[in-house]
Design an enzyme around this catalytic site. Structure first.
Site, PDB file in Angstrom:
ATOM      1  N   LYS A 183     -11.187  -7.629   6.263  1.00 48.87           N
ATOM      2  CA  LYS A 183     -10.305  -7.597   5.097  1.00 48.87           C
ATOM      3  C   LYS A 183     -11.148  -7.466   3.836  1.00 48.87           C
ATOM      4  CE  LYS A 183      -6.661 -10.021   2.602  1.00 48.87           C
ATOM      5  NZ  LYS A 183      -5.971 -11.319   2.388  1.00 48.87           N
ATOM      6  N   ASP A 317       2.274 -12.973   3.894  1.00 51.46           N
ATOM      7  CA  ASP A 317       1.295 -13.762   3.136  1.00 51.46           C
ATOM      8  C   ASP A 317       1.645 -15.249   3.217  1.00 51.46           C
ATOM      9  OD1 ASP A 317      -1.061 -13.990   1.798  1.00 51.46           O
ATOM     10  OD2 ASP A 317      -0.361 -13.169  -0.106  1.00 51.46           O
TER      11      ASP A 317
END
Length: 402
Positions: A183, A317
């Site tokens: 990421k 998220d």
């Protein structure tokens, strides 16, 4: 080997819906059709049967958005909170998830060994960031924030990297520590005070080496990217997915279409920050203002991407697990309300499309030969209200875990 048949439900196979029975034997689905039999039967009349659900962007070490509280708690506490958070994901039928920073390989291994319960878990470990970027914990006072999920430890390499050599080493260290994907923060973020989500982070030579090192290991990178320039930089270097995508412009959307990248919109995240601020959670005024400002732009960007045909995979998220009304599955309703997506499109984003993004080719579908991850819920799939309360059965690998 015992055959279990789920009878008489409306089956969403990852693409379309029909009235059918589903037969599970061992770890796999062995038959889908009408009038099937087995050793055990589960009556699904009036219910819907869907593939095991995905959330492609969670942070299982986070309880809520109260950073001030979390900074005063012991380092190890988030790992115990992760046990609860992983269980809550299963409660909602989420049988596969990608942790987008925080959890280390020990969390995944504990699930695999049966020490704790949870979904199939892919890991990023950390979010690579430049100095002054979204993972930089530096404070204006000269100190640093002490967020456990961001701090380096033996299982979580240092996140802040600068320059080609440091970035290359960072990717290699993260993969060595057990990451499934890399990421990268190619923009600033809302919740990191001092950087701006509209500013592009990392230069082309740094992104080039990130992409090359991930590909050399048979992996990929995905990008926390909110501003248009950072989104486009990530896409030009082969990002497999764009997370958030607040400010997509026409060029960014064209790049997503030409590269085949997914959008993981996390509409829940922006809304959760605003809602938390309204409830009095002590969020930095700068962060709260950025979230309020981004809310409408985020939804508008998502709607334009959907209309253009960009591939979408569900991710949240992690809405605050500590809030009793929070549900990852609210994301489906948010996606439909914000765009031209139908409920069937939202279910596809949460099953087949998400499975393709995470390279889980045996999952995301109800078909003979697929791994038997299933969710049975009350009512019709066109109704996206109250999904968390409607879950009746959750099956992973042929085992009923709920």
């Amino acid at each position: 080997m015992k055959r279990t048949v789920f009878t008489g439900g409306q089956v969403f196979d990852g693409t379309s819906t029909s009235l059918a029975d589903v037969v599970v034997e061992g770890r796999r689905i062995v038959d889908v059709g009408v009038g099937l039999d087995g050793d055990d039967a589960v009556d699904c009349a009036g219910m819907s049967i869907v593939p095991g659900l995905f959330d492609c962007h969670v942070h299982v070490l986070i309880r809520d958005l109260d950073v001030a509280r979390s900074e005063q708690e012991p380092y190890s506490l988030p790992y115990y909170e992760a046990v609860r958070n992983l269980s809550l994901l299963l409660d909602q039928g989420i049988t596969s998830a990608r942790d987008a920073a925080g959890a280390d390989a020990g969390v995944r291994r504990a699930i695999e060994k049966g020490l704790i319960e949870g979904p199939r878990l892919q890991l990023a470990l950390v979010m690579l960031s430049q100095t002054g970027g979204h993972s930089d914990l530096h404070l204006p006072s000269g100190g640093s924030r002490s967020m456990a999920m961001m701090m380096p430890n033996p299982g979580r390499p240092r996140a802040v990297r600068d320059g080609v050599d440091d970035v290359r080493r960072g990717v290699r260290e993260i993969l060595r520590a057990g990451a499934d994907a890399i990421k990268v923060a190619t923009t600033g973020g809302v919740m990191s005070v001092g950087d701006d989500p509209r500013h592009a982070h990392f230069r082309d030579d740094e992104l080039e080496v990130i992409a090359a090192e991930a590909a050399a290991a048979g992996s990929y990178f995905f990008a926390h990217a909110q501003g248009a320039e950072g989104i486009k930089a990530a896409l030009r270097h082969g990002a497999r997915s764009i997370e958030h995508g607040y400010h997509l412009d026409d060029e960014a959307i064209d790049l997503m279409l030409s590269t085949g990248a997914w959008l993981v919109p996390t509409l829940s995240a922006t809304q959760a920050i605003v809602d938390a601020g309204d409830r009095g959670v002590p969020i930095a005024p700068e962060s709260l203002a950025l979230a309020r400002e981004a809310l409408d732009a985020h939804r508008a960007s998502f709607a334009r991407a959907v209309d253009a045909g960009v591939k979408v995979a569900m991710g949240t998220d992690s809405p605050p697990y500590g809030h009793p009304s929070a549900s990852n599955l609210d994301e489906l309703q948010l996606m439909v309300r914000a765009s031209s997506m139908t409920p069937a499109d939202a279910w596809r984003a949460t099953t087949a499309s998400a499975a393709a993004l995470l390279r889980q080719h045996d999952l995301g579908a109800i078909a003979p030969g697929a791994l038997a991850d299933l969710v049975v819920l009350d009512g019709r799939l066109a109704d996206l209200g109250g999904l968390r309360e409607r879950i009746r059965h959750v099956v992973i690998d042929g085992r009923r875990v709920r």
